[in-house]
Design a protein around this motif. Structure first.
Motif, PDB file in Angstrom:
ATOM      1  N   ARG A  86       0.826  -1.224   0.000  1.00 51.22           N
ATOM      2  CA  ARG A  86       0.000   0.000   0.000  1.00 51.22           C
ATOM      3  C   ARG A  86       0.853   1.263   0.000  1.00 51.22           C
ATOM      4  NH1 ARG A  86      -2.637   3.629  -0.899  1.00 51.22           N
ATOM      5  NH2 ARG A  86      -4.706   4.229  -0.156  1.00 51.22           N
ATOM      6  N   PHE A  87       1.974   1.238   0.712  1.00 52.44           N
ATOM      7  CA  PHE A  87       2.742   2.468   0.907  1.00 52.44           C
ATOM      8  C   PHE A  87       4.114   2.487   0.212  1.00 52.44           C
ATOM      9  CE2 PHE A  87       0.030   2.129   4.746  1.00 52.44           C
ATOM     10  CZ  PHE A  87      -0.714   3.280   4.575  1.00 52.44           C
ATOM     11  N   TYR A  88       4.535   1.326  -0.297  1.00 47.73           N
ATOM     12  CA  TYR A  88       5.841   1.269  -0.956  1.00 47.73           C
ATOM     13  C   TYR A  88       5.664   0.753  -2.386  1.00 47.73           C
ATOM     14  CZ  TYR A  88       7.806   1.772   3.768  1.00 47.73           C
ATOM     15  OH  TYR A  88       8.118   2.222   5.023  1.00 47.73           O
ATOM     16  N   SER A  89       6.765   0.698  -3.116  1.00 50.70           N
ATOM     17  CA  SER A  89       6.717   0.272  -4.511  1.00 50.70           C
ATOM     18  C   SER A  89       6.647  -1.249  -4.625  1.00 50.70           C
ATOM     19  CB  SER A  89       7.955   0.769  -5.259  1.00 50.70           C
ATOM     20  OG  SER A  89       9.122   0.123  -4.764  1.00 50.70           O
ATOM     21  N   GLN A  90       6.276  -1.729  -5.839  1.00 51.69           N
ATOM     22  CA  GLN A  90       6.256  -3.167  -6.102  1.00 51.69           C
ATOM     23  C   GLN A  90       7.656  -3.762  -5.923  1.00 51.69           C
ATOM     24  OE1 GLN A  90       4.540  -4.122  -9.923  1.00 51.69           O
ATOM     25  NE2 GLN A  90       2.825  -2.703  -9.625  1.00 51.69           N
ATOM     26  N   GLU A  91       8.666  -2.991  -6.268  1.00 53.06           N
ATOM     27  CA  GLU A  91      10.043  -3.468  -6.145  1.00 53.06           C
ATOM     28  C   GLU A  91      10.398  -3.739  -4.689  1.00 53.06           C
ATOM     29  OE1 GLU A  91      14.490  -2.229  -7.768  1.00 53.06           O
ATOM     30  OE2 GLU A  91      12.981  -0.673  -7.423  1.00 53.06           O
ATOM     31  N   GLU A  92      10.003  -2.819  -3.806  1.00 48.47           N
ATOM     32  CA  GLU A  92      10.304  -2.998  -2.382  1.00 48.47           C
ATOM     33  C   GLU A  92       9.527  -4.175  -1.796  1.00 48.47           C
ATOM     34  OE1 GLU A  92      11.322   1.309  -0.517  1.00 48.47           O
ATOM     35  OE2 GLU A  92       9.447   1.207  -1.662  1.00 48.47           O
ATOM     36  N   VAL A  93       8.281  -4.365  -2.260  1.00 50.07           N
ATOM     37  CA  VAL A  93       7.501  -5.534  -1.842  1.00 50.07           C
ATOM     38  C   VAL A  93       8.207  -6.806  -2.296  1.00 50.07           C
ATOM     39  CG1 VAL A  93       5.303  -6.751  -2.065  1.00 50.07           C
ATOM     40  CG2 VAL A  93       5.322  -4.268  -1.923  1.00 50.07           C
ATOM     41  N   GLY A  94       8.759  -6.754  -3.514  1.00 53.12           N
ATOM     42  CA  GLY A  94       9.480  -7.908  -4.053  1.00 53.12           C
ATOM     43  C   GLY A  94      10.712  -8.247  -3.236  1.00 53.12           C
ATOM     44  N   TYR A  95      11.455  -7.223  -2.788  1.00 50.45           N
ATOM     45  CA  TYR A  95      12.641  -7.460  -1.954  1.00 50.45           C
ATOM     46  C   TYR A  95      12.240  -8.150  -0.646  1.00 50.45           C
ATOM     47  CZ  TYR A  95      15.579  -4.498  -4.925  1.00 50.45           C
ATOM     48  OH  TYR A  95      16.294  -3.983  -5.977  1.00 50.45           O
ATOM     49  N   PHE A  96      11.168  -7.654  -0.041  1.00 50.37           N
ATOM     50  CA  PHE A  96      10.714  -8.251   1.210  1.00 50.37           C
ATOM     51  C   PHE A  96      10.250  -9.689   0.993  1.00 50.37           C
ATOM     52  CE2 PHE A  96       7.162  -9.447   3.941  1.00 50.37           C
ATOM     53  CZ  PHE A  96       7.774  -9.378   5.184  1.00 50.37           C
ATOM     54  N   ASN A  97       9.463  -9.916  -0.068  1.00 47.80           N
ATOM     55  CA  ASN A  97       8.957 -11.259  -0.327  1.00 47.80           C
ATOM     56  C   ASN A  97      10.082 -12.245  -0.609  1.00 47.80           C
ATOM     57  OD1 ASN A  97       6.305 -10.635   0.053  1.00 47.80           O
ATOM     58  ND2 ASN A  97       5.809 -10.390  -2.102  1.00 47.80           N
ATOM     59  N   GLN A  98      11.118 -11.795  -1.297  1.00 48.47           N
ATOM     60  CA  GLN A  98      12.251 -12.678  -1.565  1.00 48.47           C
ATOM     61  C   GLN A  98      12.979 -13.025  -0.268  1.00 48.47           C
ATOM     62  OE1 GLN A  98      13.818 -15.158  -3.588  1.00 48.47           O
ATOM     63  NE2 GLN A  98      13.273 -13.647  -5.142  1.00 48.47           N
ATOM     64  N   ALA A  99      13.180 -12.013   0.587  1.00 46.52           N
ATOM     65  CA  ALA A  99      13.826 -12.260   1.880  1.00 46.52           C
ATOM     66  C   ALA A  99      12.980 -13.177   2.743  1.00 46.52           C
ATOM     67  CB  ALA A  99      14.057 -10.929   2.605  1.00 46.52           C
ATOM     68  N   ASN A 100      11.682 -12.941   2.740  1.00 45.25           N
ATOM     69  CA  ASN A 100      10.763 -13.759   3.533  1.00 45.25           C
ATOM     70  C   ASN A 100      10.725 -15.196   3.016  1.00 45.25           C
ATOM     71  OD1 ASN A 100       8.848 -13.896   5.696  1.00 45.25           O
ATOM     72  ND2 ASN A 100       7.224 -13.988   4.174  1.00 45.25           N
ATOM     73  N   LYS A 101      10.810 -15.344   1.701  1.00 45.55           N
ATOM     74  CA  LYS A 101      10.801 -16.674   1.091  1.00 45.55           C
ATOM     75  C   LYS A 101      12.029 -17.469   1.518  1.00 45.55           C
ATOM     76  CE  LYS A 101      11.022 -18.963  -3.415  1.00 45.55           C
ATOM     77  NZ  LYS A 101      11.097 -18.760  -4.885  1.00 45.55           N
ATOM     78  N   TRP A 102      13.189 -16.839   1.489  1.00 40.44           N
ATOM     79  CA  TRP A 102      14.420 -17.533   1.863  1.00 40.44           C
ATOM     80  C   TRP A 102      14.434 -17.845   3.362  1.00 40.44           C
ATOM     81  CZ3 TRP A 102      18.909 -18.927  -1.007  1.00 40.44           C
ATOM     82  CH2 TRP A 102      18.786 -18.740  -2.382  1.00 40.44           C
ATOM     83  N   THR A 103      13.935 -16.923   4.144  1.00 37.34           N
ATOM     84  CA  THR A 103      13.866 -17.163   5.588  1.00 37.34           C
ATOM     85  C   THR A 103      12.927 -18.312   5.899  1.00 37.34           C
ATOM     86  OG1 THR A 103      14.246 -14.800   5.994  1.00 37.34           O
ATOM     87  CG2 THR A 103      13.376 -16.100   7.825  1.00 37.34           C
ATOM     88  N   SER A 104      11.788 -18.344   5.203  1.00 36.54           N
ATOM     89  CA  SER A 104      10.798 -19.398   5.459  1.00 36.54           C
ATOM     90  C   SER A 104      11.334 -20.780   5.107  1.00 36.54           C
ATOM     91  CB  SER A 104       9.506 -19.130   4.695  1.00 36.54           C
ATOM     92  OG  SER A 104       9.694 -19.281   3.301  1.00 36.54           O
ATOM     93  N   MET A 105      12.289 -20.844   4.181  1.00 33.99           N
ATOM     94  CA  MET A 105      12.912 -22.131   3.868  1.00 33.99           C
ATOM     95  C   MET A 105      13.598 -22.701   5.107  1.00 33.99           C
ATOM     96  SD  MET A 105      14.658 -21.612   0.116  1.00 33.99           S
ATOM     97  CE  MET A 105      13.775 -20.831  -1.222  1.00 33.99           C
ATOM     98  N   GLY A 106      14.128 -21.800   5.941  1.00 30.51           N
ATOM     99  CA  GLY A 106      14.794 -22.244   7.156  1.00 30.51           C
ATOM    100  C   GLY A 106      13.818 -22.678   8.228  1.00 30.51           C
ATOM    101  N   TYR A 107      12.910 -21.773   8.598  1.00 30.41           N
ATOM    102  CA  TYR A 107      12.039 -22.117   9.723  1.00 30.41           C
ATOM    103  C   TYR A 107      10.920 -23.073   9.339  1.00 30.41           C
ATOM    104  CZ  TYR A 107       8.505 -18.565   8.358  1.00 30.41           C
ATOM    105  OH  TYR A 107       7.557 -17.829   7.708  1.00 30.41           O
TER     106      TYR A 107
END
Length: 479
Positions: free
Chosen positions: A237-258
């Protein structure tokens, strides 16, 4: 169930759950690298914006009946049949609703392209509804080995599909199709391996005995999904699609661990704890053993992932994702505590206290969402740090209810958990300082892993950790 029989079932469940989830995350890693090299942050951002709607719809169609079926003492075909038809009818109505709401979702994000993408992506939760009762059957009966095969097969088929479509230039449509292939293959195999089949004699009467328990699980799961995905909504809602993409990629890699650890624990925790729920002393012993095992693997795995995040991201998906590495480091630290919190919630559910589970999750979610909204003007990193800090602190609230249920004192719980955390942090810190002078990315990644893992194993041996010894003994026997 005897002590030895329960111990054997738990060990086998942990082994197959760990093997399955480890293989799943390895496959996600391999195919995730391929996709991230082909696609851009905007593509992941498009899918990320829709994830919360799919998850809430999936939660509504399941309505907490999987946990209710697992927790019920006596169960019959009619119970599973009622859940099957309820899930199917509910998901059909939800899909129709979301189909017509798609233009408003796109308007909220100021992204018209989301309309057809949403209508296509939302098909996934409708297909998944066909396998909810079958999945519950496998879960209740601790069919971990069968579920492992099902999930691995689904991952292989869906990831091959996703990469192929990405190479063909399908962008975010490829990711959406990947998700549909995964739930479709899982649903087909749930039917094959559960051995249970629905009948046309439709009656929802059996749901009455489960509704009081399941509705609280439902509300809890809705808030959990909102809570877990609210950062993506706020970012979208408040940031760009690119910034959402950075977060989702980080979250995806983190979720592989936990997710590897959560999947391993979730596969056996509730059924096992339910089996000993009428003997508080025995349940406390079983729970503490699970708690030590969870801390033993969670802290080194997630703290270690945080340690190597910069090198791992750059080597695997190139430096265009470097911003994701920094976000990933913060997420990994917070995620190290998620398996412990999850184990706490499983014990509460096994005692039939779904109301405690519900209200605890709701209050945590409200506080985290409010914090995220207050912090978003200060940047993504600040918002994420505040978000996970609250999540970690809430463990003390969870423990209060655990103490009331099984009389486990905070001091005993800390004795079970803290040593593993301190040792893991010390090992990661030593690995970081010892590798600061290395310039080669591949060498520094290898050195960090070798030093941290080596130190952790040596300290476990020198401290004569009972948990470490049990794991080694069991793996030796399996070998």
């Amino acid at each position: 169930m005897t002590e030895q029989s329960l111990k054997d079932k738990t060990a086998k469940g942990l082994f197959w759950g760990g093997l399955s989830n480890g293989m799943q995350q390895l496959l996600n890693l391999i195919f995730g690298i391929a996709l991230a090299r082909i696609l851009d942050a905007e593509d992941y951002g498009m899918i990320g914006m829709l994830s919360i709607f799919s998850l809430i719809a999936s939660t509504l169609q399941e309505s907490g009946f999987t946990a209710a079926l697992a927790n019920k003492k006596n169960i019959s075909h009619e119970d599973y049949n009622a859940v099957f038809w309820f899930s199917l009818f509910t998901s059909g109505l939800l899909y129709i609703l979301l189909f017509f709401l798609s233009p408003y979702i796109a308007e909220f994000y100021h992204t018209p392209a989301l309309i057809p993408l949403a209508r296509y992506t939302f098909l996934g939760f409708f297909i998944a509804s066909l396998g909810i009762a079958h999945n519950a059957y496998l879960f209740r009966n601790l069919k971990v080995k069968q579920k492992a095969f099902i999930q691995l097969t689904g991952l292989i088929l869906s990831n091959i599909t996703g990469v192929t479509l990405a190479l063909c230039g399908m962008a975010y449509w490829g990711i959406a199709t990947q998700g549909l292939v995964y739930v479709t293959s899982n649903t087909i195999l749930f039917w094959r391996y559960s051995g249970w089949k629905p009948t046309l004699h439709i009656s929802f009467k059996p749901l009455k005995s489960m509704i009081n328990f399941s509705c609280k699980i439902l509300i809890t799961n809705i808030f959990s999904n909102i809570n877990n995905n609210m950062l993506t909504v706020i970012l979208g809602r408040f940031y760009s699609q690119e910034e959402v993409g950075y977060f989702n990629q980080a979250n995806k890699w983190t979720s592989m661990g936990y997710s590897t650890i959560l999947g391993t624990i979730n596969g056996i925790a509730q059924p096992v704890l339910r089996n000993v729920s009428e003997d508080t002393e025995r349940q406390c012993r079983v729970f503490r053993k699970m708690l030590r095992f969870t801390a033993f693997i969670s802290f080194p795995a997630l703290f270690g992932l945080s340690l190597i995040a910069p090198e791992l991201i750059t080597i695997t998906i190139t430096d265009k994702w470097n911003e994701s590495a920094i976000i990933m480091q913060i997420l990994c630290i917070g995620s190290a505590f998620l398996p412990i919190q999850n184990l706490y919630s499983n014990l509460v559910i096994s005692k039939g206290k779904s109301d405690i589970f519900m209200w605890n999750t709701i209050f945590l979610g409200i506080i985290q969402i409010a914090t995220a909204l207050l912090c978003y003007p200060y940047g993504i990193r600040t918002m994420i740090f505040a978000y996970i800090s609250i999540n970690i602190s809430w463990l003390f609230v969870w423990h209060y209810f655990i103490w009331k249920e099984i009389h486990l004192t905070l001091w005993d719980a800390l004795k079970d958990v803290v040593p593993f955390g301190v040792i893991a942090v010390s090992c990661m810190g030593a690995a970081y300082f010892l590798t600061r002078s290395i310039d080669n990315l591949y060498l520094i990644l290898t050195a960090k892993i070798a030093i941290a893992a080596g130190l952790y194993i040596i300290i476990m041996q020198l401290s004569k950790s009972a948990t470490f010894k049990e794991v080694i003994n069991y793996l030796s026997k399996k070998k």
